[in-house]
Design a protein around this motif. Sequence first.
Motif, PDB file in Angstrom:
ATOM      1  N   SER A 281      -2.607  -1.235   4.653  1.00  0.00           N
ATOM      2  CA  SER A 281      -2.968  -0.480   3.584  1.00  0.00           C
ATOM      3  C   SER A 281      -4.457   0.030   3.474  1.00  0.00           C
ATOM      4  O   SER A 281      -5.251  -0.702   3.319  1.00  0.00           O
ATOM      5  CB  SER A 281      -2.453  -0.938   2.103  1.00  0.00           C
ATOM      6  N   HIS A 282      -4.513   1.411   3.326  1.00  0.00           N
ATOM      7  CA  HIS A 282      -6.000   2.003   3.328  1.00  0.00           C
ATOM      8  C   HIS A 282      -6.577   1.502   2.137  1.00  0.00           C
ATOM      9  O   HIS A 282      -7.698   1.279   1.989  1.00  0.00           O
ATOM     10  CB  HIS A 282      -5.952   3.224   3.574  1.00  0.00           C
ATOM     11  N   ARG A 283      -5.711   1.240   0.995  1.00  0.00           N
ATOM     12  CA  ARG A 283      -6.248   0.756  -0.257  1.00  0.00           C
ATOM     13  C   ARG A 283      -6.564  -0.610  -0.203  1.00  0.00           C
ATOM     14  O   ARG A 283      -7.343  -0.916  -1.380  1.00  0.00           O
ATOM     15  CB  ARG A 283      -5.516   1.303  -1.369  1.00  0.00           C
ATOM     16  N   SER A 285      -6.718  -3.048   2.480  1.00  0.00           N
ATOM     17  CA  SER A 285      -7.236  -3.758   3.624  1.00  0.00           C
ATOM     18  C   SER A 285      -8.338  -4.650   3.467  1.00  0.00           C
ATOM     19  O   SER A 285      -8.638  -5.497   3.953  1.00  0.00           O
ATOM     20  CB  SER A 285      -7.290  -2.934   4.747  1.00  0.00           C
ATOM     21  N   ARG A 366       2.720   3.236  11.830  1.00  0.00           N
ATOM     22  CA  ARG A 366       1.459   3.012  11.031  1.00  0.00           C
ATOM     23  C   ARG A 366       1.419   3.689   9.685  1.00  0.00           C
ATOM     24  O   ARG A 366       0.889   2.961   8.626  1.00  0.00           O
ATOM     25  CB  ARG A 366       0.206   3.659  11.879  1.00  0.00           C
ATOM     26  N   SER A 367       1.773   4.896   9.518  1.00  0.00           N
ATOM     27  CA  SER A 367       1.507   5.547   8.298  1.00  0.00           C
ATOM     28  C   SER A 367       2.432   4.955   7.270  1.00  0.00           C
ATOM     29  O   SER A 367       2.226   4.954   6.078  1.00  0.00           O
ATOM     30  CB  SER A 367       1.610   7.119   8.340  1.00  0.00           C
ATOM     31  N   ASP A 370       1.517   1.780   5.810  1.00  0.00           N
ATOM     32  CA  ASP A 370       0.449   1.815   4.940  1.00  0.00           C
ATOM     33  C   ASP A 370       1.172   2.500   3.569  1.00  0.00           C
ATOM     34  O   ASP A 370       0.720   1.729   2.401  1.00  0.00           O
ATOM     35  CB  ASP A 370      -0.381   2.879   5.436  1.00  0.00           C
ATOM     36  N   THR A 374       1.198   0.070   0.154  1.00  0.00           N
ATOM     37  CA  THR A 374       0.176   0.940  -1.036  1.00  0.00           C
ATOM     38  C   THR A 374       1.077   1.072  -2.077  1.00  0.00           C
ATOM     39  O   THR A 374       0.735   0.986  -3.524  1.00  0.00           O
ATOM     40  CB  THR A 374      -0.496   1.908  -0.498  1.00  0.00           C
TER      41      THR A 374
END
Length: 479
Positions: A281-283, A285, A366-367, A370, A374
Amino acid sequence: MSHKNPSGTLQERLFTERADRRLFQEATDRGFDYLQTLEERPVVPTDTAIGNLAYFTGDLPEDGSAAREIIEVLDLYGAPTTVASNGGRYFGFVTGAALPAATAVSQLAAFWDQNAAMQVMSPLAAKLEQVSEHWLKQALGLPNSVVAGFVSGTSVANLCALAAARYRILHNMGWDIAANGLFGAPRIRVVCGDHVHASVQKALQILGFGTSMLERVPVDNQGRMIPGAIPPLDERTILLLQAGNVNSGAFDPFEEILPKAIPSGCWVHIDGAFGLWAAVSHRLSHLCKGMEAAHSWAVDGHKTLNTPYDSGVVLCADSEALTAAMRSSGAYLVQGTERDGMAYTPEMSRRARAIEFWASLKSLGRSGLDELVTTLHSHAVKLANELSQLPGIAILNDIHFNQILIAMPDDEATQQLMQHLQGSGECWAGGSSWFGRKVIRVSVCAWTTTSEDVDRTVAAFQKASHAVLQKQDKFGVKF
Ligand SMILES: Cc1ncc(COP(=O)(O)O)c(C=O)c1O
């Protein structure tokens, strides 16, 4: 009604059933209908439904039953007693739902009935294990040298990783654990946080480490290991960390701990049953930063990734240690050219569970991974914020990931709140204890949870807390 085969052998009957397309269609249709009505069902079964389970009581029947009859009675008495953990308002334990693609392929795979022990038994299973291993390392940011074993869940993944650690430490000290066993072996130290998960303790017990020999490190108010309190580590030590405290969802500070631990020569294992997925998760990681330097990790598919059940993975940077710890031999075994699943796991015959694991990763990409992780976090944050506005309700943890710890002013009120909530059929969350205080533990782990589910859950908590407060107006709260 029993089925006696008056006019044929058992085999004839079974072949007739196998050729009956409508039989299989019916099982699928019933399952499909169940899924479509999941949101309207009570989250936990009614007492009447549970009472009807008495149908299944009894001795082994003399005669077999027709497949169609089996499907019918299972659906009739079984479906109403299922817990709707595949839906959006079940927050008990840490329980994921199942992604549609994975559910669908599990049906297809059931027809194939593949044994994933060796490549020769199922080249497909071997291939999908290999691909899933590769994708998992990419998703989590683990080194290329890491190998994966596909097991039934994190309990077994922890067991495998600790067996590998035990092998490596003793081997480095000149002790062959496979030949000599544990009696008389050099002593291994085990250092863990005070909030180490029960499954890790179970694995240690199975492997011959008593819980009284654990060197426990104090934790902070979120349940994270305090780095400064870790005793001196050495090459005889296993250090156990966690990505996701089972109560608070907090992560041990890997970035601070690993750079000091690794040079000591100790083995670092991370139990990341549900939390390791924060890495995608970009938020979130940042929570996993530094974890890639460990020696082994355990993670579930059936929690955060939302695969169907029976899906965990042991990941190990020391391929030799894991395969040595899981080694078995027999004249009839055939070594594959690519990958034999049993080399990385305790079992020989195994379901080809990587089929669903692969399908889940393929379905999300991948998206999607995430977004899935998230969103679980966002729902947990929203739910915690809204619950904290309700009179008499306090949130006891920071929302690191997907776990929320809820309490009322005293344990008795919290217990009553939980009972009201569990009895509502609207949502379900279990209890736990947090630094000696009784709590309700909410785990947002299912892809099926929507904003509307969050709203309905807040409303259910509001109704339940209102009832508790009315009964105990000693809290002086006015409605
Ligand atoms: C942190 C942690 N470790 C291990 C486990 C055990 O995982 P499993 O139930 O897949 O065996 C759990 C289960 O909730 C967990 O939360």
